[in-house]
Design an enzyme around this catalytic site. Structure first.
Site, mmCIF file in Angstrom:
data_model
loop_
_atom_site.group_PDB
_atom_site.id
_atom_site.type_symbol
_atom_site.label_atom_id
_atom_site.label_comp_id
_atom_site.label_asym_id
_atom_site.label_seq_id
_atom_site.Cartn_x
_atom_site.Cartn_y
_atom_site.Cartn_z
ATOM 1 C CB CYS A 1 19.469 1.967 46.531
ATOM 2 S SG CYS A 1 20.351 0.419 46.337
ATOM 3 C CG ASN B 1 10.508 -5.445 16.589
ATOM 4 O OD1 ASN B 1 10.937 -6.577 16.644
ATOM 5 N ND2 ASN B 1 10.901 -4.511 17.444
ATOM 6 N N GLY C 1 14.710 -0.737 13.226
ATOM 7 C CA GLY C 1 13.993 0.432 12.733
ATOM 8 C C GLY C 1 14.683 1.078 11.545
ATOM 9 C CG ASN D 1 23.731 -1.524 21.488
ATOM 10 O OD1 ASN D 1 24.940 -1.588 21.710
ATOM 11 N ND2 ASN D 1 23.107 -2.343 20.651
#
Lengths: 157, 613
Positions: free
Chosen positions: B179, B60, B31, B124
């Site tokens: 969980c 994308n 991006g 990230n």
């Protein structure tokens, strides 16, 4: 390098300088000859004048990658008899729970002392296994017998 | 007029020629990367290396404008450099690398040394941290950038002179344990998360391999209960079968199977493994009696006027009404896929069909676990907390990153003494707060508690192949004493917190460096001082021609009484003059591609916010 590494070395150093009497704690040796500071074994002595006395209970302490943001996981051997210990051996204790009372400043020493306290003062609110919890609530004689048997098994030399 | 006339005028001919003769690295071609590369090429950089490990996907294309339909599945890094060729007026030399920037074989430290400036265009936290660290090792200037929705930020980083990427705490999105979501919900939000991110996602959305709620490692880290792990696996397999039914069965069959499997059979199976350990404080579930409701459901379905139920978005639907809504929404969703109009459907709070499905499914699950039912309106709000990636924000941020980057080239260079440029640079935020669309702040100094640049110095430890196989750990300890450390006080760790040496552990001192597994080219070792006199030292092992340790003067160690108490507010105390925007957070895991390019910021941090992965 990460906070994790700095902090674990700091915990090892602090433990070396000062640790409570009767306890031990050491990182596990790995196959490649290094010590894994994220995997420790430790021993928790039962307090004197309690059902748990005269024994040292083995635990493992596993520090996650996100430690000290996230708490370590503390385990007794599987099927350890205590109302707040899961069948797998994992200890259910608020200071070890990220959602509850865990804070990054809690030290190894505080953790093992916390586990020692838990032995003789189980928490009614968070049962983690049926046998010990039921005995503790409904059949105190059976509970005491089982705890004493277990103390013999882990009797300190 | 020559293409570079304006650039020369604006930047100055001399500065412009510095840019033209420079070699820069851009990490990430998504991006932000697509926008940024365009800007860098048009600014006249002489040589631009582009690294990205991804290939192009359909999703994308709505914002990564250097890609076209027929580029799908091609390498991003290779495609971008071809795409900019038709406006490469200034003849930038483009070098593409398809690979992971963290791969030390492909990108060893000697490779990094060639660049004068590094631009991050990543999505990230892990890779950002890694690039930050490499720039700290080599003292290279770095431009960090990120966006989330309408918000975006750039942060120039001058190693050891300004805050580095790790100097501020990054907010990680609130996530619930797998969980809790999958077997022991206690709140409506757990059921909504389950319905949206597990059930809906597994049935209708693009299948992704790295879905958190099905990640076996994540599950194992939370539970030791083998029966529960087996339960999760079986449930996932069954969902895959249900998904198959969407295109192979008629609506009544598909929906009936869905109801029976998800709200009855799975719950019955969960009851078989029921124990305190797997319950985690949730109520004992009651399977949905699907048969009991079937005739009533048929009755509702028979009358078209009942479709009005779907519009009662502030009403708490009854169990029967929820079954009805689930039926109606499943039917439409199935039709949308079967008709071939869509190959997959993503949850969108404004797509009524998806919202109806998620609302009804989460309510049915709530009723099974004795949790309160929520209205569709409430669920929309909770489930709709999705931050989209916005092309405009990416473009603005990339523009700023490029412009702010030129500042480095228009300021006289003083090697790695960045005091002057640090003073002249600023971090920039964009957003849609009225009167504060663009704000800037001066660069703060490194955070004194930052593990990356305040508590440690770094350097490259070059060692020849011969020395590597003959010299021992004991030799290295002797060398380290030259920095002022004492043999009795140092500890040496390799990566993953594996201790090689300290005063209580000298088993390895007579072993050669090469014989210690884990020590190899590209590995890091961390030396700390247990006597708290000197800061830590991190060394990057580089097998080279000649052995040498870096020339460094270590700083005194800064200790704090309150070790690592996290700054709960988040951060940025250092010199940012962002006013009452509350805390500005460079947050983390924008691994979701719809959310690329990072993050940030939240003026009203809501504790329960969960980023949609």
């Amino acid at each position: 390098m990460s906070l994790n590494q700095i902090r674990l070395q700091e915990e090892r150093k602090q433990w070396r300088k000062d640790h409570p009497f009767g306890f031990y704690a050491k990182p596990m040796k790995t196959a490649d000859g290094s010590l894994d500071l994220r995997q420790w074994t430790a021993g928790i002595p039962g307090k004197q004048n309690t059902l748990w006395a005269n024994a040292v209970y083995p635990i493992t302490i596993e520090f996650p990658e996100e430690y000290p943001s996230k708490p370590p996981k503390v385990r007794f051997p599987a099927n350890f008899f205590h109302p707040n210990v899961y069948p797998s051996g994992t200890v259910c204790l608020s200071i070890l729970n990220e959602e509850q009372d865990w804070r990054p400043a809690i030290t190894l020493k505080q953790i093992v002392l916390g586990v020692q306290d838990l032995l003789d003062t189980p928490n009614d609110e968070s049962p983690a296994q049926e046998p010990a919890y039921r005995a503790y609530k409904k059949d105190r004689a059976l509970y005491e017998k089982k705890v004493k048997e277990q103390a013999k098994k882990y009797a300190s030399a | 007029m020559a293409k570079d006339s304006y650039l020369k005028k604006i930047l100055g001919a001399e500065n412009f020629s510095r840019i033209q003769s420079s070699k820069v690295l851009m990490v990430g071609a998504g991006g932000i990367g697509c926008e940024l590369l365009k800007d860098l090429v048009l600014t006249g950089y002489g040589e631009i290396h582009i690294v990205d490990l991804d290939t192009i996907t359909l999703s994308n294309l709505n914002r990564q404008f250097l890609f076209r339909q027929n580029d799908i599945n091609k390498s991003k890094s290779l495609t971008v450099s071809k795409a900019v060729q038709h406006f490469n007026y200034l003849n930038a030399h483009l070098v593409s690398h398809h690979g992971n920037i963290m791969d030390t074989n492909k990108f060893p430290i000697t490779w990094w040394e060639q660049f004068e400036y590094v631009f991050n265009a990543l999505d990230n936290l892990e890779a950002r941290r890694y690039v930050n660290k490499m720039c700290l090792f080599l003292k290279k200037p770095l431009m960090e950038s990120g966006t989330t929705g309408f918000k975006g930020q750039i942060q120039p980083i001058y190693p050891y002179y300004s805050e580095c990427f790790d100097c501020s705490t990054k907010e990680t999105a609130k996530t619930y344990p797998v969980c809790t979501i999958r077997s022991s919900p206690t709140q409506p939000v757990h059921c909504i998360t389950w319905a949206k991110e597990f059930l809906f996602h597994s049935l209708f959305d693009e299948v992704e391999s790295d879905q958190n709620l099905t990640d076996p490692n994540q599950i194992r880290s939370e539970t030791d209960n083998e029966a529960e792990i087996a339960f999760f696996q079986k449930e996932s397999t069954e969902l895959a079968e249900l998904r198959h039914l969407i295109t192979t069965a008629d609506p009544p069959t598909f929906i009936n199977e869905l109801l029976v499997k998800i709200f009855k059979a799975d719950i019955e199976r969960l009851l078989l493994i029921d124990s305190i350990e797997t319950r985690r404080g949730s109520r004992k579930p009651t399977p949905l009696d699907v048969v009991r409701y079937s005739s009533q459901l048929a009755g509702l379905l028979a009358d078209v006027s009942n479709e009005n139920i779907l519009n009662l978005d502030t009403k708490m639907w009854s169990v029967l009404e929820n079954i009805y809504v689930l039926y109606k929404s499943s039917e439409v969703l199935q039709e949308r896929i079967v008709s071939g109009r869509e190959s997959s459907i993503s949850f969108d709070k404004d797509d009524e069909d998806t919202l109806n499905f998620v609302a009804a499914a989460s309510n049915l699950r709530s009723s099974i676990f004795g949790i309160e039912i929520k209205s569709k309106f409430d669920i929309k709000e909770i489930a709709g907390n999705i931050i989209p990636a916005i092309a405009t924000t990416n473009a603005i941020i990339s523009g700023f990153a490029c412009l702010a980057g030129t500042k480095y080239f228009t300021t006289p260079s003083h090697g790695t003494d960045y005091s002057a440029i640090t003073h002249k640079s600023s971090t920039i935020f964009v957003g849609i707060t009225p009167n504060k669309y663009i704000t800037s702040g001066t660069l703060g100094p490194p955070n004194e508690k930052c593990p990356s640049d305040a508590l440690v110095s770094r350097g490259v430890f070059k060692i020849s192949p011969t020395d590597f196989t003959t010299l021992t750990l004991g030799w290295l300890i002797g060398q380290l004493e030259n920095y002022g450390y004492s043999r009795d006080d140092i500890s040496i760790q390799k990566s993953n917190s594996k201790l090689l040496y300290d005063i209580d552990y000298d088993d390895n001192v007579d072993l050669t460096l090469a014989s210690m597994s884990g020590l190899k080219d590209g590995e890091l070792i961390l030396i700390s001082d247990d006597s708290d006199q000197l800061e830590s030292l991190e060394l990057y092992i580089n097998i080279a021609e000649k052995t040498s340790l870096p020339e460094l003067v270590l700083r005194p160690k800064v200790t704090h009484d309150e070790p690592e108490q996290e700054n709960e507010d988040g951060l940025l105390e250092n010199g940012m003059d962002v006013e009452n925007d509350g805390v500005i957070l460079l947050d983390s895991e924008a691994e979701n591609e719809e959310n690329d390019d990072l993050l940030i910021i939240d003026d009203e941090p809501s504790p329960k916010r969960r980023k949609i992965a």
